[in-house]
Design a protein around this motif. Structure first.
Motif, PDB file in Angstrom:
ATOM      1  N   VAL A  12     -33.943   5.729  38.560  1.00 40.27           N
ATOM      2  CA  VAL A  12     -32.541   5.447  38.206  1.00 40.27           C
ATOM      3  C   VAL A  12     -32.462   4.951  36.772  1.00 40.27           C
ATOM      4  CG1 VAL A  12     -30.619   3.861  38.648  1.00 40.27           C
ATOM      5  CG2 VAL A  12     -31.707   5.056  40.558  1.00 40.27           C
ATOM      6  N   ASN A  13     -33.324   4.012  36.425  1.00 37.11           N
ATOM      7  CA  ASN A  13     -33.313   3.465  35.061  1.00 37.11           C
ATOM      8  C   ASN A  13     -33.649   4.534  34.027  1.00 37.11           C
ATOM      9  OD1 ASN A  13     -32.575   0.910  35.933  1.00 37.11           O
ATOM     10  ND2 ASN A  13     -34.695   0.203  36.079  1.00 37.11           N
ATOM     11  N   GLU A  14     -34.596   5.404  34.345  1.00 37.13           N
ATOM     12  CA  GLU A  14     -34.973   6.482  33.427  1.00 37.13           C
ATOM     13  C   GLU A  14     -33.818   7.480  33.245  1.00 37.13           C
ATOM     14  OE1 GLU A  14     -37.015   8.354  30.607  1.00 37.13           O
ATOM     15  OE2 GLU A  14     -37.678   6.511  31.553  1.00 37.13           O
ATOM     16  N   THR A  15     -33.149   7.813  34.326  1.00 40.78           N
ATOM     17  CA  THR A  15     -32.006   8.729  34.248  1.00 40.78           C
ATOM     18  C   THR A  15     -30.903   8.123  33.391  1.00 40.78           C
ATOM     19  OG1 THR A  15     -32.516   9.663  36.415  1.00 40.78           O
ATOM     20  CG2 THR A  15     -30.274   9.982  35.608  1.00 40.78           C
ATOM     21  N   ARG A  16     -30.588   6.866  33.635  1.00 39.37           N
ATOM     22  CA  ARG A  16     -29.543   6.190  32.844  1.00 39.37           C
ATOM     23  C   ARG A  16     -29.928   6.146  31.373  1.00 39.37           C
ATOM     24  NH1 ARG A  16     -28.128   1.245  36.999  1.00 39.37           N
ATOM     25  NH2 ARG A  16     -26.790   2.497  38.352  1.00 39.37           N
ATOM     26  N   LYS A  17     -31.180   5.804  31.108  1.00 33.37           N
ATOM     27  CA  LYS A  17     -31.664   5.730  29.727  1.00 33.37           C
ATOM     28  C   LYS A  17     -31.525   7.090  29.036  1.00 33.37           C
ATOM     29  CE  LYS A  17     -35.822   4.853  27.056  1.00 33.37           C
ATOM     30  NZ  LYS A  17     -37.270   4.779  27.101  1.00 33.37           N
ATOM     31  N   THR A  18     -31.876   8.161  29.731  1.00 39.92           N
ATOM     32  CA  THR A  18     -31.789   9.509  29.157  1.00 39.92           C
ATOM     33  C   THR A  18     -30.334   9.886  28.872  1.00 39.92           C
ATOM     34  OG1 THR A  18     -33.794  10.139  30.340  1.00 39.92           O
ATOM     35  CG2 THR A  18     -32.415  11.939  29.531  1.00 39.92           C
ATOM     36  N   ILE A  19     -29.437   9.540  29.765  1.00 36.27           N
ATOM     37  CA  ILE A  19     -28.007   9.838  29.550  1.00 36.27           C
ATOM     38  C   ILE A  19     -27.468   9.029  28.373  1.00 36.27           C
ATOM     39  CG2 ILE A  19     -25.706   9.614  30.569  1.00 36.27           C
ATOM     40  CD1 ILE A  19     -27.031  10.380  33.293  1.00 36.27           C
ATOM     41  N   TYR A  46     -29.496  17.101  32.708  1.00 41.40           N
ATOM     42  CA  TYR A  46     -29.090  16.811  34.080  1.00 41.40           C
ATOM     43  C   TYR A  46     -27.825  17.578  34.436  1.00 41.40           C
ATOM     44  CZ  TYR A  46     -32.230  12.779  33.852  1.00 41.40           C
ATOM     45  OH  TYR A  46     -33.320  11.979  33.720  1.00 41.40           O
ATOM     46  N   ALA A  47     -27.565  17.657  35.726  1.00 43.68           N
ATOM     47  CA  ALA A  47     -26.317  18.247  36.219  1.00 43.68           C
ATOM     48  C   ALA A  47     -25.207  17.196  36.156  1.00 43.68           C
ATOM     49  CB  ALA A  47     -26.497  18.725  37.666  1.00 43.68           C
ATOM     50  N   ARG A  48     -23.961  17.669  36.141  1.00 47.55           N
ATOM     51  CA  ARG A  48     -22.817  16.738  36.121  1.00 47.55           C
ATOM     52  C   ARG A  48     -22.856  15.772  37.297  1.00 47.55           C
ATOM     53  NH1 ARG A  48     -17.843  17.804  33.411  1.00 47.55           N
ATOM     54  NH2 ARG A  48     -16.779  17.087  35.282  1.00 47.55           N
ATOM     55  N   ARG A  49     -23.249  16.246  38.459  1.00 45.36           N
ATOM     56  CA  ARG A  49     -23.255  15.361  39.638  1.00 45.36           C
ATOM     57  C   ARG A  49     -24.236  14.205  39.442  1.00 45.36           C
ATOM     58  NH1 ARG A  49     -25.822  19.982  41.335  1.00 45.36           N
ATOM     59  NH2 ARG A  49     -27.985  19.683  41.978  1.00 45.36           N
ATOM     60  N   THR A  50     -25.312  14.433  38.694  1.00 48.91           N
ATOM     61  CA  THR A  50     -26.255  13.348  38.400  1.00 48.91           C
ATOM     62  C   THR A  50     -25.572  12.301  37.532  1.00 48.91           C
ATOM     63  OG1 THR A  50     -28.125  14.869  38.538  1.00 48.91           O
ATOM     64  CG2 THR A  50     -28.499  12.788  37.374  1.00 48.91           C
ATOM     65  N   PHE A  51     -24.815  12.760  36.561  1.00 47.64           N
ATOM     66  CA  PHE A  51     -24.057  11.832  35.713  1.00 47.64           C
ATOM     67  C   PHE A  51     -23.175  10.942  36.584  1.00 47.64           C
ATOM     68  CE2 PHE A  51     -20.329  10.439  33.450  1.00 47.64           C
ATOM     69  CZ  PHE A  51     -20.818  10.023  32.222  1.00 47.64           C
ATOM     70  N   HIS A  54     -24.395   7.935  38.464  1.00 40.34           N
ATOM     71  CA  HIS A  54     -24.765   6.766  37.671  1.00 40.34           C
ATOM     72  C   HIS A  54     -23.617   6.165  36.859  1.00 40.34           C
ATOM     73  CE1 HIS A  54     -28.999   7.352  38.586  1.00 40.34           C
ATOM     74  NE2 HIS A  54     -28.762   8.645  38.464  1.00 40.34           N
ATOM     75  N   PHE A  55     -22.662   6.994  36.467  1.00 41.16           N
ATOM     76  CA  PHE A  55     -21.585   6.539  35.594  1.00 41.16           C
ATOM     77  C   PHE A  55     -20.261   7.165  36.017  1.00 41.16           C
ATOM     78  CE2 PHE A  55     -25.444   6.590  32.896  1.00 41.16           C
ATOM     79  CZ  PHE A  55     -25.508   5.241  32.566  1.00 41.16           C
ATOM     80  N   ASP A  56     -19.175   6.500  35.631  1.00 41.36           N
ATOM     81  CA  ASP A  56     -17.837   7.024  35.920  1.00 41.36           C
ATOM     82  C   ASP A  56     -17.243   7.790  34.739  1.00 41.36           C
ATOM     83  OD1 ASP A  56     -17.790   5.912  38.492  1.00 41.36           O
ATOM     84  OD2 ASP A  56     -17.052   3.996  37.716  1.00 41.36           O
ATOM     85  N   SER A  57     -17.655   7.420  33.530  1.00 39.67           N
ATOM     86  CA  SER A  57     -17.070   8.009  32.326  1.00 39.67           C
ATOM     87  C   SER A  57     -18.029   7.808  31.156  1.00 39.67           C
ATOM     88  CB  SER A  57     -15.735   7.322  32.008  1.00 39.67           C
ATOM     89  OG  SER A  57     -15.976   5.958  31.665  1.00 39.67           O
ATOM     90  N   LEU A  58     -17.686   8.389  30.023  1.00 33.57           N
ATOM     91  CA  LEU A  58     -18.502   8.184  28.823  1.00 33.57           C
ATOM     92  C   LEU A  58     -18.398   6.738  28.350  1.00 33.57           C
ATOM     93  CD1 LEU A  58     -17.869  11.545  26.912  1.00 33.57           C
ATOM     94  CD2 LEU A  58     -19.814  10.906  28.369  1.00 33.57           C
ATOM     95  N   ASP A  59     -17.225   6.134  28.486  1.00 34.60           N
ATOM     96  CA  ASP A  59     -17.087   4.713  28.162  1.00 34.60           C
ATOM     97  C   ASP A  59     -17.987   3.861  29.054  1.00 34.60           C
ATOM     98  OD1 ASP A  59     -15.387   4.636  25.964  1.00 34.60           O
ATOM     99  OD2 ASP A  59     -13.571   4.493  27.165  1.00 34.60           O
ATOM    100  N   ASP A  60     -18.145   4.272  30.304  1.00 36.84           N
ATOM    101  CA  ASP A  60     -19.017   3.553  31.230  1.00 36.84           C
ATOM    102  C   ASP A  60     -20.471   3.603  30.745  1.00 36.84           C
ATOM    103  OD1 ASP A  60     -19.500   2.060  33.565  1.00 36.84           O
ATOM    104  OD2 ASP A  60     -19.873   3.868  34.754  1.00 36.84           O
ATOM    105  N   VAL A  61     -20.871   4.706  30.146  1.00 34.25           N
ATOM    106  CA  VAL A  61     -22.222   4.832  29.587  1.00 34.25           C
ATOM    107  C   VAL A  61     -22.380   3.832  28.437  1.00 34.25           C
ATOM    108  CG1 VAL A  61     -23.868   6.372  28.424  1.00 34.25           C
ATOM    109  CG2 VAL A  61     -22.378   7.269  30.224  1.00 34.25           C
ATOM    110  N   LEU A  62     -21.382   3.783  27.565  1.00 34.78           N
ATOM    111  CA  LEU A  62     -21.437   2.833  26.450  1.00 34.78           C
ATOM    112  C   LEU A  62     -21.465   1.396  26.958  1.00 34.78           C
ATOM    113  CD1 LEU A  62     -18.917   4.491  23.973  1.00 34.78           C
ATOM    114  CD2 LEU A  62     -21.414   4.406  23.782  1.00 34.78           C
ATOM    115  N   THR A  63     -20.654   1.103  27.956  1.00 32.93           N
ATOM    116  CA  THR A  63     -20.618  -0.248  28.525  1.00 32.93           C
ATOM    117  C   THR A  63     -21.970  -0.624  29.110  1.00 32.93           C
ATOM    118  OG1 THR A  63     -18.249  -0.096  28.954  1.00 32.93           O
ATOM    119  CG2 THR A  63     -19.482  -1.708  30.255  1.00 32.93           C
ATOM    120  N   TYR A  64     -22.600   0.302  29.791  1.00 38.41           N
ATOM    121  CA  TYR A  64     -23.937   0.063  30.360  1.00 38.41           C
ATOM    122  C   TYR A  64     -24.918  -0.326  29.246  1.00 38.41           C
ATOM    123  CZ  TYR A  64     -28.545   1.130  32.273  1.00 38.41           C
ATOM    124  OH  TYR A  64     -29.865   1.063  32.628  1.00 38.41           O
TER     125      TYR A  64
END
Length: 178
Positions: A12-19, A46-51, A54-64
């Motif tokens: 999970v952490n690796e996937t989030r880090k890659t995104i 990754y596929a969209r479903r993988t995104f 882990h995240f709800d939006s691109l802002d959610d990625v930045l917040t993470y």
């Protein structure tokens, strides 16, 4: 914790880090408003479903990513023995100096406010939540607000002052308030 759970957490952490890395790479040349989740997932492999797992939006990625940095910053400052105001400010700016690329990306996409939000959400990990300020939310918010606006001005000015110079600025302000 069993081995399978540790492996899953690492995945999970690796996937989030890659995104996160894919989004930040794309933001070096594109505005956030121009990007799609599909572009980010394609870049990350990754596929969209993988995104969406882990995240709800691109802002959610930045917040993470900001939350991750905020927690590290607070831990770094809290680890200093006999923490003095001037030292805290200097360490704060040294920390963010190492993350100028992220700050520039956030600033150019009008998302610098996500940092202040993160600081407020993680206030319990802040050095401002210890000792005599632990229950004084006004003082905590005053301190975080001051640091946020100093940082904002520093980012908008192109990071021209060194952390040591920012420490002197903060000390001048502190003396003025006293």
């Amino acid at each position: 914790m069993n081995g399978e759970k540790r492996i899953r957490i690492r995945q999970v952490n690796e996937t989030r880090k890659t995104i996160v890395e894919a989004l930040l790479q794309l933001l070096e040349k594109n505005k956030l408003s121009e990007l799609t989740i599909e572009q980010v997932t394609r870049r990350a492999g990754y596929a969209r479903r993988t995104f969406y797992r882990h995240f709800d939006s691109l802002d959610d990625v930045l917040t993470y990513e900001i939350d991750r940095n905020t927690k590290t910053m607070f831990e770094t400052i809290s680890a200093i023995e006999q923490l003095k105001f001037e030292t805290m400010v200097e360490v704060f700016f040294y920390f963010w100096q190492a993350h100028q690329d992220l700050l520039s990306i956030l600033n150019s996409n009008h998302r610098l406010y996500l940092i202040e939000n993160s600081w407020l959400m993680n206030l319990d990990k802040s050095p401002l939540s210890h000792d005599d300020l632990k229950t004084d939310r006004y003082a905590q918010n005053f301190g975080l607000g001051g640091m946020y606006f100093m940082m904002m001005h520093w980012v908008n000015g192109g990071f021209t002052e060194s952390p040591s110079e920012m420490k002197l600025v903060a000390e001048r302000i502190r003396r003025h308030l006293i």
